[in-house]
Design a protein around this motif. Sequence first.
Motif, PDB file in Angstrom:
ATOM      1  N   UNK A 119      58.856  56.724  45.180  1.00 47.01           N
ATOM      2  CA  UNK A 119      59.243  56.873  46.585  1.00 47.01           C
ATOM      3  C   UNK A 119      58.014  57.262  47.382  1.00 47.01           C
ATOM      4  N   UNK A 120      57.745  56.498  48.424  1.00 47.14           N
ATOM      5  CA  UNK A 120      56.579  56.731  49.278  1.00 47.14           C
ATOM      6  C   UNK A 120      57.006  56.648  50.744  1.00 47.14           C
ATOM      7  N   UNK A 121      56.074  56.930  51.630  1.00 39.96           N
ATOM      8  CA  UNK A 121      56.362  56.863  53.055  1.00 39.96           C
ATOM      9  C   UNK A 121      55.614  55.727  53.707  1.00 39.96           C
ATOM     10  N   UNK A 122      55.056  56.011  54.893  1.00 40.99           N
ATOM     11  CA  UNK A 122      54.381  54.975  55.670  1.00 40.99           C
ATOM     12  C   UNK A 122      53.098  54.473  55.018  1.00 40.99           C
ATOM     13  N   UNK A 123      52.568  55.232  54.072  1.00 39.23           N
ATOM     14  CA  UNK A 123      51.300  54.839  53.435  1.00 39.23           C
ATOM     15  C   UNK A 123      51.512  53.993  52.177  1.00 39.23           C
ATOM     16  N   UNK A 124      52.730  53.556  51.948  1.00 39.00           N
ATOM     17  CA  UNK A 124      53.050  52.849  50.701  1.00 39.00           C
ATOM     18  C   UNK A 124      52.133  51.656  50.455  1.00 39.00           C
ATOM     19  N   UNK A 168      46.366  48.841  33.524  1.00 43.63           N
ATOM     20  CA  UNK A 168      47.560  49.238  32.777  1.00 43.63           C
ATOM     21  C   UNK A 168      48.546  48.089  32.583  1.00 43.63           C
ATOM     22  N   UNK A 169      48.146  46.875  32.922  1.00 39.00           N
ATOM     23  CA  UNK A 169      48.956  45.709  32.605  1.00 39.00           C
ATOM     24  C   UNK A 169      50.138  45.474  33.508  1.00 39.00           C
ATOM     25  N   UNK A 170      50.014  45.829  34.796  1.00 40.71           N
ATOM     26  CA  UNK A 170      51.108  45.573  35.730  1.00 40.71           C
ATOM     27  C   UNK A 170      51.269  44.064  35.925  1.00 40.71           C
ATOM     28  N   UNK A 171      52.501  43.583  35.847  1.00 36.79           N
ATOM     29  CA  UNK A 171      52.768  42.157  36.033  1.00 36.79           C
ATOM     30  C   UNK A 171      52.960  41.820  37.499  1.00 36.79           C
ATOM     31  N   UNK A 172      53.530  42.759  38.264  1.00 34.38           N
ATOM     32  CA  UNK A 172      53.737  42.535  39.697  1.00 34.38           C
ATOM     33  C   UNK A 172      53.934  43.873  40.385  1.00 34.38           C
ATOM     34  N   UNK A 173      53.756  43.882  41.697  1.00 35.41           N
ATOM     35  CA  UNK A 173      53.953  45.107  42.467  1.00 35.41           C
ATOM     36  C   UNK A 173      54.334  44.750  43.901  1.00 35.41           C
ATOM     37  N   UNK A 174      55.120  45.620  44.525  1.00 33.83           N
ATOM     38  CA  UNK A 174      55.561  45.355  45.894  1.00 33.83           C
ATOM     39  C   UNK A 174      56.090  46.625  46.532  1.00 33.83           C
ATOM     40  N   UNK A 175      56.123  46.630  47.860  1.00 33.28           N
ATOM     41  CA  UNK A 175      56.763  47.698  48.612  1.00 33.28           C
ATOM     42  C   UNK A 175      58.189  47.262  48.922  1.00 33.28           C
ATOM     43  N   UNK A 176      59.153  48.111  48.647  1.00 31.09           N
ATOM     44  CA  UNK A 176      60.569  47.775  48.846  1.00 31.09           C
ATOM     45  C   UNK A 176      61.257  48.858  49.670  1.00 31.09           C
ATOM     46  N   UNK A 197      64.837  54.292  52.605  1.00 37.29           N
ATOM     47  CA  UNK A 197      63.810  54.864  51.737  1.00 37.29           C
ATOM     48  C   UNK A 197      62.793  53.790  51.382  1.00 37.29           C
ATOM     49  N   UNK A 198      61.528  54.135  51.519  1.00 37.05           N
ATOM     50  CA  UNK A 198      60.440  53.211  51.158  1.00 37.05           C
ATOM     51  C   UNK A 198      59.925  53.579  49.770  1.00 37.05           C
ATOM     52  N   UNK A 199      59.777  52.577  48.942  1.00 37.25           N
ATOM     53  CA  UNK A 199      59.300  52.819  47.577  1.00 37.25           C
ATOM     54  C   UNK A 199      58.342  51.718  47.159  1.00 37.25           C
ATOM     55  N   UNK A 200      57.521  52.032  46.186  1.00 35.22           N
ATOM     56  CA  UNK A 200      56.670  51.031  45.545  1.00 35.22           C
ATOM     57  C   UNK A 200      57.299  50.704  44.197  1.00 35.22           C
ATOM     58  N   UNK A 201      57.469  49.412  43.941  1.00 39.93           N
ATOM     59  CA  UNK A 201      58.032  48.978  42.653  1.00 39.93           C
ATOM     60  C   UNK A 201      56.974  48.177  41.896  1.00 39.93           C
ATOM     61  N   UNK A 202      56.718  48.580  40.660  1.00 36.80           N
ATOM     62  CA  UNK A 202      55.713  47.931  39.822  1.00 36.80           C
ATOM     63  C   UNK A 202      56.376  47.526  38.512  1.00 36.80           C
ATOM     64  N   UNK A 203      56.235  46.288  38.131  1.00 39.24           N
ATOM     65  CA  UNK A 203      56.802  45.785  36.875  1.00 39.24           C
ATOM     66  C   UNK A 203      55.702  45.763  35.824  1.00 39.24           C
ATOM     67  N   UNK A 204      55.988  46.336  34.663  1.00 41.06           N
ATOM     68  CA  UNK A 204      55.006  46.419  33.579  1.00 41.06           C
ATOM     69  C   UNK A 204      54.959  45.115  32.796  1.00 41.06           C
ATOM     70  N   UNK A 205      53.757  44.628  32.531  1.00 40.60           N
ATOM     71  CA  UNK A 205      53.597  43.401  31.755  1.00 40.60           C
ATOM     72  C   UNK A 205      53.523  43.646  30.263  1.00 40.60           C
ATOM     73  N   UNK A 206      53.430  44.911  29.884  1.00 40.48           N
ATOM     74  CA  UNK A 206      53.389  45.267  28.464  1.00 40.48           C
ATOM     75  C   UNK A 206      53.927  46.682  28.317  1.00 40.48           C
ATOM     76  N   UNK A 207      54.288  47.052  27.098  1.00 40.11           N
ATOM     77  CA  UNK A 207      54.715  48.422  26.859  1.00 40.11           C
ATOM     78  C   UNK A 207      53.547  49.356  27.127  1.00 40.11           C
ATOM     79  N   UNK A 208      53.822  50.450  27.817  1.00 39.82           N
ATOM     80  CA  UNK A 208      52.770  51.353  28.243  1.00 39.82           C
ATOM     81  C   UNK A 208      51.956  51.923  27.100  1.00 39.82           C
ATOM     82  N   UNK A 209      50.701  52.153  27.386  1.00 45.13           N
ATOM     83  CA  UNK A 209      49.817  52.779  26.414  1.00 45.13           C
ATOM     84  C   UNK A 209      48.826  53.659  27.152  1.00 45.13           C
TER      85      UNK A 209
END
Length: 254
Positions: free
Chosen positions: A166-171, A185-193, A204-216
């Motif tokens: 969850x972020x604000x105007x600076x998302x 870190x292998x992010x596949x995609x990212x967007x402000x939603x 509510x403003x949020x940043x959504x990031x989809x992982x391209x691999x299991x985190x490490x």
Amino acid sequence: MPVEPTEAEAAAARTVFGPRLDLAHAYAQALATAGVERGLIGPREAERIWERHLLNCAVLQELIPADVEVGDVGSGAGLPGIPVAIARPDLTVYLIEPMLRRTTWLREIVAELELSNVEIIRGKAHIVAESGQHFDVVTSRAVAALPTLAEWSMPLVRKDGQLMAIKGDTAQEELTAAGEVLAAYGAASSEVVHCGEAVLGTPTTAVRIVAGRTGQVLKKKKAATPPSKSAGAGGAGGAGGAGKKRAPSGGRRR
């Protein structure tokens, strides 16, 4: 003194929390009283518990798939994890918080509300990640700027899972600044939603990031150590050095 939502907030709360609205009321009351007394939220926040805290956080559940595990990093007073868990009993929510006084509060309020779908992990995010624990969704609010938050949180996300901050105007600015970190870190995609547009006056403003691999957990590269002056002075041709072979550094002479 009971903390009552405004008419508009009450209508939104009925939609978001449904049959578990009583739990949301009890949590709001606890935040506005014991939460303030124990320094978990500021005293001025009691007047805007519903809009700024419960509803602002709970609508994040719109983005979360059914029946998954959610890790809430830096949960503090339980935000956004507890509102999400109240709104979505199908989720298993893990509140990740390193401070003892906060985890003490979290255990007390989770027990009081009988939230059987909430677990508490005392520890820093990177320690949890190093233990090998991963989640389908990782959430956070007001924890750190996104480049830093991504370093802490992405190692916790399963492949094809999501980081939701969850972020604000600076998302968008934060998302741009985090580009290199997300790639590492292998992010596949990212967007402000935006969440809660149908029920909240201010979504509510949020940043959504989809992982391209299991985190490490990524190990940071150490800076190269420059050669010492003495090492250079003893090369071939130096006084007394001719015709002698030196063992490799750290090795044994044969």
